[in-house]
Design a protein around this motif. Structure first.
Motif, mmCIF file in Angstrom:
data_model
loop_
_atom_site.group_PDB
_atom_site.id
_atom_site.type_symbol
_atom_site.label_atom_id
_atom_site.label_comp_id
_atom_site.label_asym_id
_atom_site.label_seq_id
_atom_site.Cartn_x
_atom_site.Cartn_y
_atom_site.Cartn_z
ATOM 1 N N ARG A 195 0.830 -1.208 0.000
ATOM 2 C CA ARG A 195 0.000 0.000 0.000
ATOM 3 C C ARG A 195 0.862 1.255 0.000
ATOM 4 O O ARG A 195 0.509 2.266 -0.630
ATOM 5 C CB ARG A 195 -0.916 -0.008 1.222
ATOM 6 N N SER A 219 2.842 1.346 -3.866
ATOM 7 C CA SER A 219 2.254 1.009 -5.161
ATOM 8 C C SER A 219 1.279 2.065 -5.667
ATOM 9 O O SER A 219 0.605 2.749 -4.893
ATOM 10 C CB SER A 219 1.522 -0.338 -5.081
ATOM 11 N N ILE A 279 -2.375 -2.297 -7.748
ATOM 12 C CA ILE A 279 -2.104 -3.547 -7.044
ATOM 13 C C ILE A 279 -2.828 -4.683 -7.739
ATOM 14 O O ILE A 279 -4.011 -4.560 -8.081
ATOM 15 C CB ILE A 279 -2.551 -3.459 -5.565
ATOM 16 N N ARG A 305 -4.526 1.706 -5.954
ATOM 17 C CA ARG A 305 -4.349 1.489 -4.510
ATOM 18 C C ARG A 305 -5.563 1.921 -3.697
ATOM 19 O O ARG A 305 -6.049 1.171 -2.852
ATOM 20 C CB ARG A 305 -3.112 2.265 -4.057
ATOM 21 N N TYR A 356 -8.114 -0.791 -1.502
ATOM 22 C CA TYR A 356 -8.127 -0.818 -0.040
ATOM 23 C C TYR A 356 -9.435 -0.285 0.543
ATOM 24 O O TYR A 356 -9.854 -0.709 1.621
ATOM 25 C CB TYR A 356 -6.940 -0.030 0.516
#
Length: 411
Positions: free
Chosen positions: A252, A255, A258, A272, A276
């Motif tokens: 995290r 990047s 991902i 990212r 998340y």
């Protein structure tokens, strides 16, 4: 030898040539407008299993079984997944350290899928790899000067001022003392050895660097220094990274996009923030639920942890349909028979799932199987009581960290 604090090239006043514009941290629109540096299509790697006196083929380990992705110039692609999912094999395939079974690898528009040693030699200047283990990736019989200077010898390149001067400059760039030129690997700590590996990878000014779990073998207090070093070098040199890791917090931090792998397949690919904040694949949701929150102030933000039951299926004989259906709590009959394609369910967010999270159901009306209802266990995470002190978590350097998500743009 104790690990020195990471020293960036800017801190030491080292003259680093600005080769390419940096791309890390750029807005998604800017990244999307950059040219494609690496393109992978249908990549496969099957390792044959030989048995018997005659070494007959008895099957194959499907380490990588058909993946597609692109890496644009100046960005960082993080690749995550549990052990055995094919991350490291994928990294060695795109750098052509392994011969692909099938698929296509294009670097700067050139097909390098089946180039031989001679054909790949000039490409090595633009494509380098940082290996996972800093202890086994350095030859103990060679000095640091010989190790870092090896790319110049292999490529027949003579830098300005000579190899020794350039190697010493590279050591200084990665935060090591140039006077360590004649020392041997056993005289350095793990973090310092990893910096030596980074210096070797940067020797020929590559365009693409594949880092295979660059901090997993290091102490936690050293990991942040190496990660920050990689970030600083990208800003200075405009590097493009493919960073393979199993630590979601590291990925995290570094990047731009991902990719999540499971059993040889990419099951989700997104930027990212999207990944998340709103993961779409159930496997990604389970991975993110296992990330610990060290700051007591933020522990109340998460209330449950998903524990997947059972083991990862064997890559020798992966399940039919969706490979995650044997451990998925949303699995239906269609998941057993039809493999979901990696499709974009919203801009920049691709997922391979019939019943994604945070998105419309792709196969509505299907009934969840009885086995799926027993596939996971939800564990409630204890929330801090009101009278608990809200002390900040100690940082890597031993001081109290007071950063919040708003203070740190990386988070």
């Amino acid at each position: 030898m104790s690990e020195d604090k990471a020293v960036t090239s800017e801190d030491k006043g080292v003259d680093v040539p600005a080769q390419r514009s940096a791309g890390h941290g750029a807005p998604a629109g800017d990244t999307a407008s950059r040219e494609v540096l690496l393109k992978v299509t249908g990549l496969q790697k099957h390792f044959p299993i030989k048995k018997g006196l005659l070494q007959r083929n008895a099957g194959a380990v499907k380490a990588v079984d058909g993946i597609d992705f692109e890496v644009r110039s100046g960005e960082t692609l993080g690749v995550v997944g549990e052990s055995g999912c094919g991350k490291s094999t994928m990294g060695r395939l795109i750098t052509r350290l392994l011969e692909p079974t099938a698929g296509k690898i294009e670097f700067e528009g050139k097909d390098i899928t089946h180039l031989g040693v001679g054909g790949m030699r000039p490409m090595r200047r633009d494509m380098q790899m940082i290996f996972q283990d800093p202890y086994s990736s350095l030859n103990p019989r060679h000095t640091i000067g010989t190790i870092v200077g090896a790319p110049f010898k292999l490529q027949g390149v003579t830098p300005d001022g000579g190899v020794k001067k350039e190697v010493q400059r590279l050591l200084e760039v990665v935060g090591l003392n140039p006077e360590h030129y004649n020392r041997y690997p056993h005289e350095f700590s793990g973090g310092q050895r990893q910096r030596i590996g980074i210096a070797r990878a940067l020797a020929l000014n590559p365009k693409l660097v594949v880092a295979d779990e660059p901090v997993s073998a290091l102490d936690v207090s050293i990991q942040a220094q190496v990660v920050n070093l990689l970030d600083d070098l990208q800003s200075e040199l405009g590097l493009t990274y493919v960073i393979i890791a199993h630590d979601l917090s590291v990925v995290r931090h570094v990047s731009d996009r991902i990719a999540v792998m499971y059993l040889g397949k990419i099951v989700e690919l997104a930027d990212r923030e999207s990944l998340y904040k709103a993961p779409m694949h159930p496997y990604t949701k389970a991975l993110l639920s296992a990330v610990p929150i060290p700051d007591p102030k933020r522990r109340s933000a998460k209330s449950e942890r998903i524990l997947l039951k059972g083991d990862v299926p064997s890559p020798i004989s992966p399940p039919s349909g969706c490979r995650f259906h044997t451990r998925c709590w949303k699995a239906t009959e269609v998941c057993k028979t039809q493999e979901p394609p990696l499709a974009a369910l919203k801009t920049g967010h691709q997922v391979a799932c019939h019943h994604p999270e945070n998105a419309p159901d792709q196969v509505p009306g299907e009934t969840v199987t009885a086995a799926a209802r027993e596939a996971i266990e939800i564990v409630e995470v204890r929330k801090p009581s009101a009278d608990e002190p809200e002390a900040a978590e100690p940082a890597a350097d031993g001081t109290a960290s007071t950063d919040t998500p708003e203070d740190n743009p990386k988070e």
